[in-house]
Write a protein that holds these residues in place. Structure first.
Motif, mmCIF file in Angstrom:
data_model
loop_
_atom_site.group_PDB
_atom_site.id
_atom_site.type_symbol
_atom_site.label_atom_id
_atom_site.label_comp_id
_atom_site.label_asym_id
_atom_site.label_seq_id
_atom_site.Cartn_x
_atom_site.Cartn_y
_atom_site.Cartn_z
ATOM 1 N N THR A 207 -49.441 17.949 11.544
ATOM 2 C CA THR A 207 -48.782 16.672 11.242
ATOM 3 C C THR A 207 -49.016 16.217 9.798
ATOM 4 N N LEU A 208 -49.986 16.827 9.110
ATOM 5 C CA LEU A 208 -50.267 16.408 7.725
ATOM 6 C C LEU A 208 -49.628 17.321 6.680
ATOM 7 N N HIS A 209 -49.067 18.439 7.118
ATOM 8 C CA HIS A 209 -48.537 19.422 6.168
ATOM 9 C C HIS A 209 -47.521 18.806 5.205
ATOM 10 N N TYR A 210 -46.559 18.093 5.786
ATOM 11 C CA TYR A 210 -45.441 17.584 4.985
ATOM 12 C C TYR A 210 -45.935 16.707 3.828
ATOM 13 N N GLN A 211 -46.747 15.737 4.158
ATOM 14 C CA GLN A 211 -47.222 14.787 3.152
ATOM 15 C C GLN A 211 -48.023 15.488 2.042
ATOM 16 N N PHE A 212 -48.936 16.380 2.438
ATOM 17 C CA PHE A 212 -49.789 17.025 1.438
ATOM 18 C C PHE A 212 -49.020 18.050 0.614
ATOM 19 N N ALA A 213 -48.074 18.731 1.254
ATOM 20 C CA ALA A 213 -47.260 19.702 0.518
ATOM 21 C C ALA A 213 -46.375 18.966 -0.479
ATOM 22 N N LYS A 214 -45.813 17.864 -0.050
ATOM 23 C CA LYS A 214 -44.905 17.111 -0.920
ATOM 24 C C LYS A 214 -45.652 16.589 -2.159
ATOM 25 N N GLU A 215 -46.816 16.026 -1.927
ATOM 26 C CA GLU A 215 -47.593 15.510 -3.068
ATOM 27 C C GLU A 215 -47.945 16.628 -4.040
ATOM 28 N N ALA A 216 -48.300 17.793 -3.490
ATOM 29 C CA ALA A 216 -48.660 18.917 -4.362
ATOM 30 C C ALA A 216 -47.455 19.337 -5.198
ATOM 31 N N LEU A 217 -46.282 19.448 -4.571
ATOM 32 C CA LEU A 217 -45.074 19.847 -5.304
ATOM 33 C C LEU A 217 -44.743 18.815 -6.369
ATOM 34 N N LEU A 218 -44.861 17.548 -6.018
ATOM 35 C CA LEU A 218 -44.561 16.485 -6.984
ATOM 36 C C LEU A 218 -45.509 16.553 -8.184
ATOM 37 N N SER A 219 -46.715 17.068 -7.954
ATOM 38 C CA SER A 219 -47.662 17.219 -9.075
ATOM 39 C C SER A 219 -47.477 18.544 -9.790
ATOM 40 N N GLY A 220 -46.448 19.314 -9.408
ATOM 41 C CA GLY A 220 -46.155 20.568 -10.117
ATOM 42 C C GLY A 220 -46.983 21.753 -9.641
ATOM 43 N N LYS A 221 -47.446 21.729 -8.402
ATOM 44 C CA LYS A 221 -48.279 22.833 -7.893
ATOM 45 C C LYS A 221 -47.507 23.676 -6.875
ATOM 46 N N HIS A 222 -47.733 24.979 -6.918
ATOM 47 C CA HIS A 222 -47.143 25.868 -5.916
ATOM 48 C C HIS A 222 -47.864 25.633 -4.577
ATOM 49 N N VAL A 223 -47.122 25.861 -3.486
ATOM 50 C CA VAL A 223 -47.709 25.557 -2.171
ATOM 51 C C VAL A 223 -47.576 26.734 -1.199
ATOM 52 N N LEU A 224 -48.705 27.154 -0.670
ATOM 53 C CA LEU A 224 -48.721 28.077 0.453
ATOM 54 C C LEU A 224 -49.167 27.227 1.637
ATOM 55 N N CYS A 225 -48.269 27.047 2.617
ATOM 56 C CA CYS A 225 -48.539 26.075 3.676
ATOM 57 C C CYS A 225 -48.669 26.754 5.032
ATOM 58 N N GLU A 226 -49.719 26.417 5.749
ATOM 59 C CA GLU A 226 -49.917 26.986 7.082
ATOM 60 C C GLU A 226 -48.712 26.688 7.980
ATOM 61 N N LYS A 227 -48.551 27.489 8.989
ATOM 62 C CA LYS A 227 -47.426 27.314 9.904
ATOM 63 C C LYS A 227 -47.776 26.314 11.016
ATOM 64 N N PRO A 228 -46.837 25.641 11.592
ATOM 65 C CA PRO A 228 -45.486 25.447 11.076
ATOM 66 C C PRO A 228 -45.521 24.538 9.845
ATOM 67 N N MET A 229 -44.665 24.878 8.879
ATOM 68 C CA MET A 229 -44.717 24.141 7.612
ATOM 69 C C MET A 229 -44.618 22.633 7.873
ATOM 70 N N THR A 230 -43.637 22.247 8.693
ATOM 71 C CA THR A 230 -43.566 20.852 9.140
ATOM 72 C C THR A 230 -43.049 20.908 10.568
ATOM 73 N N LEU A 231 -42.943 19.749 11.176
ATOM 74 C CA LEU A 231 -42.469 19.721 12.565
ATOM 75 C C LEU A 231 -41.015 19.273 12.644
ATOM 76 N N SER A 232 -40.332 19.240 11.506
ATOM 77 C CA SER A 232 -38.901 18.911 11.556
ATOM 78 C C SER A 232 -38.122 19.711 10.517
ATOM 79 N N ALA A 233 -36.890 20.063 10.880
ATOM 80 C CA ALA A 233 -36.052 20.863 9.982
ATOM 81 C C ALA A 233 -35.796 20.107 8.681
ATOM 82 N N ALA A 234 -35.572 18.796 8.779
ATOM 83 C CA ALA A 234 -35.247 18.010 7.581
ATOM 84 C C ALA A 234 -36.424 17.998 6.607
ATOM 85 N N GLU A 235 -37.631 17.875 7.135
ATOM 86 C CA GLU A 235 -38.801 17.845 6.244
ATOM 87 C C GLU A 235 -39.024 19.201 5.575
ATOM 88 N N THR A 236 -38.890 20.264 6.350
ATOM 89 C CA THR A 236 -39.061 21.603 5.766
ATOM 90 C C THR A 236 -38.007 21.825 4.690
#
Ligand code: CTP
Length: 452
Positions: A201-230
């Motif tokens: 449930t925390l993947h989306y928020q933490f991945a998004k913040e990392a991308l916004l800070s210009g960082k590449h993201v390797l995210c554990e599965k499932p990346m998010t729990l919704s198609a729109a968020e992924t």
């Protein structure tokens, strides 16, 4: 005629390679150069070779030193090559001293002094720099990740982020990391890429913040729990020229990729049915897997593996999805879930379960034959191609090293180096997996059958 043979990967051909080829050539009349295949490099754990086999062969050819170039594809091939080509001398650099003495039974073995101060590894690092990794989370998978990352050259895991200072400090000590952070922004300042190993449930928020800070993201599965968020995370990564990759380790392993190539080649005809099972005998209800509020349940925990396989073979557009489950009355999570995906001309079943042990095998059936992958199919190094005529059965082995996480880490690094997302698990496939999980969680499917 005196024949010399030498071998190497020859990635990013450099002066060290040219020197050894020159000296090898001078030792005889005819030089054979063996260039390692991609599969062989993967199998022997050389994971982040930058150039394709074709590019590497081209570069060796351009030196004008090789009279013949061959491809090295498997362990033990050297003995066969030496006999087949009637070789007099085997030459290799001094970094291998002693390792090829077993070839003395077949020809002379000469170790030549390695050129100092240059290697493909260094060139890869100076080209891409060493990627500084930060681990987000300090749980079970995070530990496995740090151990496996050591097998991939070109990255350093330096920092860890979490909430519990005591645990973070222990984590740092155990893996000799530089430091830990409890403030995500400060942590992000320190790294080039993050590996997110938090509850789903925390993947989306933490991945998004990392991308916004210009960082590449390797995210554990499932990346998010919704198609729109992924979808949103992938779009953000593309916009910012960053790589985001879903950590479904199976997708990146050599045997799985070999299997997909076999299926696509049409050997078993048109695929009509897939059955893939993944169960885990975990009964500790204190764990995240059993916590509904943290996205627990057998489909969110384990569904990504069979869904990934199904997407890779049958695509991402099933006509109908039916979920059949039974739930744990205490925690409310799905202990068992069978997801049936009906495609235009095929059916697939993903069976997952927590606290129950089923044969974790996979059968891919086609109009000419079928492929059988024994348990545990998601980390297999072996499968059989079977036909009505049992004499035609083929057995395929492709090595899988230890935990297998190193393949996904290496692929992530390659994608960053190439500025191009991997084909091994695409945006479309990740979005599809999220949509199937979301469909179940939202109970939107009209065919959803729940048994209590
Ligand atoms: N070689 C050499 N001097 C170097 C680098 C390589 O003599 N500075 C030799 C190796 O000993 C081997 C051949 O070149 O006989 C091919 O090596 P390869 O593994 O392709 O090159 P490396 O630069 O060692 O690659 P890596 O850093 O990926 O291990």
């Amino acid at each position: 005629m005196k024949k010399i043979i030498t071998y190497g990967t020859f990635d990013l051909l450099h002066q060290g390679h040219i020197n050894i080829l020159k000296r090898a050539k001078e030792m005889g009349d005819y030089l054979i150069v063996g260039v390692t295949s991609e599969n062989y490099d993967e199998q022997r754990g050389k994971l982040n070779v930058m150039q394709s086999l074709v590019e590497r062969i081209e570069n060796v050819k351009k030196t004008g030193l090789a009279d013949q170039i061959i491809v090295e594809e498997y362990l033990g091939q050297k003995i066969q090559d030496i006999q087949k080509y009637d070789v007099d001398t085997f030459v290799i650099g001094s970094d291998w001293i002693g390792k090829f003495d077993y070839l003395k039974e077949y020809c002379n073995v000469v170790y030549l002094e390695r050129t100092k101060g240059i290697s493909s590894t260094e060139l890869r690092s100076s080209k891409n720099g060493i990627l500084k990794f930060g681990v987000v989370g300090n749980g079970r998978i995070a530990k496995r990740f740090v151990k496996e990352a050591r097998f991939v050259s070109g990255i350093e895991v330096e920092y860890v982020f979490g909430r519990n200072q005591e645990k973070l400090s222990e984590f740092c000590k155990e893996f000799s990391l530089v430091d830990y952070y409890t403030d995500y922004n400060n942590f992000l300042q320190k790294v080039d890429a993050v590996y997110i190993a938090l509850p789903h449930t925390l993947h989306y928020q933490f991945a998004k913040e990392a991308l916004l800070s210009g960082k590449h993201v390797l995210c554990e599965k499932p990346m998010t729990l919704s198609a729109a968020e992924t979808q949103e995370l992938y779009s953000l990564a593309t916009q910012k020229d960053l790589i985001i990759q879903e950590a479904i380790k199976t997708a990146y392993t050599p045997c799985f990729n070999h299997l997909l190539a076999v299926v696509k080649s049409g050997v078993i005809g048109n695929v009509k049915d897939i059955e893939a099972t993944f169960t885990k005998l975990e009964t500790n209800k204190q764990l995240r897997e059993y916590d509904l509020s943290q996205g627990g349940g057998s489909l969110t925990e384990l569904g990504s593996y069979p869904l990934c396989l199904i997407a890779k073979i049958l695509g991402t557009e099933p006509q109908k999805v039916i979920y059949t489950d039974y739930k744990d009355t205490e925690t409310g999570i799905d202990l068992m879930n069978k997801v049936i995906l009906q495609y235009k001309n095929a059916i697939a079943t993903a069976t997952v379960g927590l606290g129950i042990k089923k044969e974790g095998n996979c059968v891919i059936s086609g109009t000419r034959g079928y492929i059988y992958i024994p348990a545990p199919w998601w980390k297999t190094e072996y499968f059989e191609i079977r036909f009505e005529d049992t004499n035609q059965v083929k057995k395929v082995f492709v090595e899988f090293k230890d935990d297998g996480l190193r393949y996904e880490i290496a692929e992530f690094l390659k994608s960053i180096g190439r500025h191009k997302p991997t084909y091994k698990l695409t945006e479309k496939e990740s979005v599809f997996i999220a949509s199937i999980i979301e469909g179940y969680r939202n109970d939107t499917s009209e065919s959803c059958i729940h048994l209590y």
